[in-house]
Design a protein around this motif. Sequence first.
Motif, short mmCIF file in Angstrom:
data_model
loop_
_atom_site.label_atom_id
_atom_site.label_comp_id
_atom_site.label_asym_id
_atom_site.label_seq_id
_atom_site.Cartn_x
_atom_site.Cartn_y
_atom_site.Cartn_z
N TRP A 180 -53.91 -32.59 -62.39
CA TRP A 180 -52.89 -33.36 -62.46
C TRP A 180 -53.01 -34.85 -63.34
O TRP A 180 -54.02 -35.17 -63.33
CB TRP A 180 -52.20 -33.94 -60.88
CG TRP A 180 -51.86 -32.63 -60.12
CD1 TRP A 180 -51.90 -31.25 -60.37
CD2 TRP A 180 -51.39 -33.12 -58.79
NE1 TRP A 180 -51.25 -30.74 -59.39
CE2 TRP A 180 -51.09 -31.67 -58.31
CE3 TRP A 180 -51.18 -33.97 -57.96
CZ2 TRP A 180 -50.42 -31.38 -56.98
CZ3 TRP A 180 -50.69 -33.81 -56.67
CH2 TRP A 180 -50.47 -32.63 -56.23
N GLY A 181 -51.81 -34.93 -63.96
CA GLY A 181 -51.98 -36.28 -64.60
C GLY A 181 -50.49 -36.42 -65.53
O GLY A 181 -49.73 -35.54 -65.35
N ASP A 182 -50.58 -37.64 -66.12
CA ASP A 182 -49.36 -38.01 -66.87
C ASP A 182 -49.89 -38.99 -68.12
O ASP A 182 -50.00 -40.01 -67.64
CB ASP A 182 -48.49 -38.85 -66.14
CG ASP A 182 -46.94 -38.78 -66.81
OD1 ASP A 182 -46.82 -38.38 -67.89
OD2 ASP A 182 -46.32 -39.88 -66.31
N PRO A 183 -50.05 -38.11 -69.26
CA PRO A 183 -49.76 -36.81 -69.76
C PRO A 183 -50.73 -35.74 -69.23
O PRO A 183 -52.00 -36.40 -69.07
CB PRO A 183 -49.53 -36.95 -71.26
CG PRO A 183 -50.71 -38.10 -71.51
CD PRO A 183 -50.29 -38.93 -70.54
N VAL A 184 -50.62 -34.46 -69.26
CA VAL A 184 -51.60 -33.41 -68.96
C VAL A 184 -51.52 -32.27 -69.78
O VAL A 184 -52.52 -31.66 -69.72
CB VAL A 184 -51.37 -33.28 -67.41
CG1 VAL A 184 -50.11 -32.27 -67.36
CG2 VAL A 184 -52.66 -32.60 -66.86
N GLU A 209 -45.98 -35.08 -53.98
CA GLU A 209 -46.62 -33.84 -54.26
C GLU A 209 -47.85 -33.38 -53.64
O GLU A 209 -47.87 -32.46 -53.26
CB GLU A 209 -47.15 -34.04 -55.90
CG GLU A 209 -45.91 -34.28 -57.00
CD GLU A 209 -45.20 -32.77 -57.20
OE1 GLU A 209 -45.61 -31.79 -56.67
OE2 GLU A 209 -44.29 -33.01 -58.09
N ARG A 258 -51.99 -26.42 -64.80
CA ARG A 258 -52.01 -28.00 -65.02
C ARG A 258 -50.52 -28.22 -64.36
O ARG A 258 -49.52 -27.48 -64.58
CB ARG A 258 -52.17 -28.40 -66.30
CG ARG A 258 -51.08 -27.72 -67.45
CD ARG A 258 -51.29 -28.30 -68.94
NE ARG A 258 -52.56 -28.33 -69.41
CZ ARG A 258 -52.85 -27.22 -70.31
NH1 ARG A 258 -52.20 -26.03 -70.30
NH2 ARG A 258 -54.22 -27.14 -70.81
N ARG A 259 -50.36 -29.73 -63.98
CA ARG A 259 -48.94 -30.01 -63.48
C ARG A 259 -49.04 -31.21 -63.79
O ARG A 259 -49.81 -32.24 -63.79
CB ARG A 259 -48.74 -29.87 -62.05
CG ARG A 259 -47.33 -30.07 -61.44
CD ARG A 259 -47.46 -30.30 -60.06
NE ARG A 259 -47.95 -29.16 -59.28
CZ ARG A 259 -47.49 -28.99 -58.01
NH1 ARG A 259 -47.08 -29.83 -57.35
NH2 ARG A 259 -48.14 -27.75 -57.62
N ARG A 260 -47.92 -31.71 -64.58
CA ARG A 260 -47.56 -33.15 -64.98
C ARG A 260 -46.95 -34.04 -63.52
O ARG A 260 -46.10 -33.62 -63.01
CB ARG A 260 -46.60 -33.28 -66.04
CG ARG A 260 -46.20 -34.68 -66.31
CD ARG A 260 -45.18 -34.83 -67.53
NE ARG A 260 -44.69 -36.27 -67.72
CZ ARG A 260 -43.83 -36.63 -67.16
NH1 ARG A 260 -42.84 -36.02 -66.41
NH2 ARG A 260 -43.42 -38.02 -67.38
N VAL A 261 -47.72 -34.84 -63.36
CA VAL A 261 -47.58 -35.65 -61.85
C VAL A 261 -47.50 -37.05 -62.35
O VAL A 261 -48.54 -37.66 -62.78
CB VAL A 261 -48.61 -35.26 -60.75
CG1 VAL A 261 -48.14 -36.09 -59.40
CG2 VAL A 261 -48.15 -33.65 -60.37
N THR A 262 -46.34 -37.71 -62.14
CA THR A 262 -46.39 -39.36 -62.48
C THR A 262 -47.27 -39.91 -61.25
O THR A 262 -47.30 -39.40 -60.06
CB THR A 262 -44.98 -39.73 -62.78
OG1 THR A 262 -44.33 -39.53 -61.29
CG2 THR A 262 -44.33 -39.02 -63.50
#
Length: 280
Positions: free
Chosen positions: A12-16, A51, A40-44
């Motif tokens: 997870w991350g932002d950006p990812v 989440e 992968r998952r975009r998580v703010t």
Amino acid sequence: MLKPDATRLEVWGDPVAHSRSPQLHAAAYRALGLNWTYERRRVTAAAFTGELAGLSDRWRGLSLTMPLKGQAFHASAQRDRRAELTGAVNTLLLTDDVPRGFNTDVGGIVRALGDEGVHEVDRGRIVGAGATAMSALVALSELGADRVEVVARRPAAVAPLARLGTTLGLEVIGVSFDAPVHTDATVTIATLPGDAEVPPAAADALARSGGLLFDVVYGHWPTVLASAWERAGRPATSGLGMLLHQALLQVRVFVTGGTEDALEGESLVLAEMHSAVVGD
């Protein structure tokens, strides 16, 4: 006790979207004969808590990149020493009764420097004073450094590193990029983004006394600093080794529950992970 039926993992991350973690982890689990999924998952930062709360017991763990390492730290009921020191968690193990947090970036740096023949450091240098610099400082401490020069644009940014240095029992000296003289270092760990601008004169001054350059960047190569080291005829290496080794330590966490126990056939696993991102 680890739950054997928990097989889902993500970064997870932002950006990812740029993350190479899915390739690295998929290669590792294939080599280990494990039918686990890693995506992968975009998580703010704002969405992280919700989440995480929404995950089922099928989830084994998470890798965290920016800007989520601090939030993952606070979400961890238990943490390893490296996470406690840095205030950053890049690995969450979810298969126990409570989430457990780990910082594998520190070990990734130590092991990658070992690959370059650096097993002991007297005096070190860090370029940049962001979150990665905290892990770099702990890594230099583990390698025996008693004095570390931190080169930063803003003197105030060095204060958290100086406090951590006091905890670790080493001296942290903050200097500016335009300092006329820098202390000789066994190794320089650059923690700046790949597109960071460094005045050529400053880069050349750092290279003259910097020992081995270990630049955590691996996607924008050569960096400005790496080019300066080349002009000075000094060795420089990218952060690919850190990327590989921190991921290998994450695999250890997800498979064994911690970072200390080696995987079965670990050298083969590491070779498969390497091939997944750079080829044979």
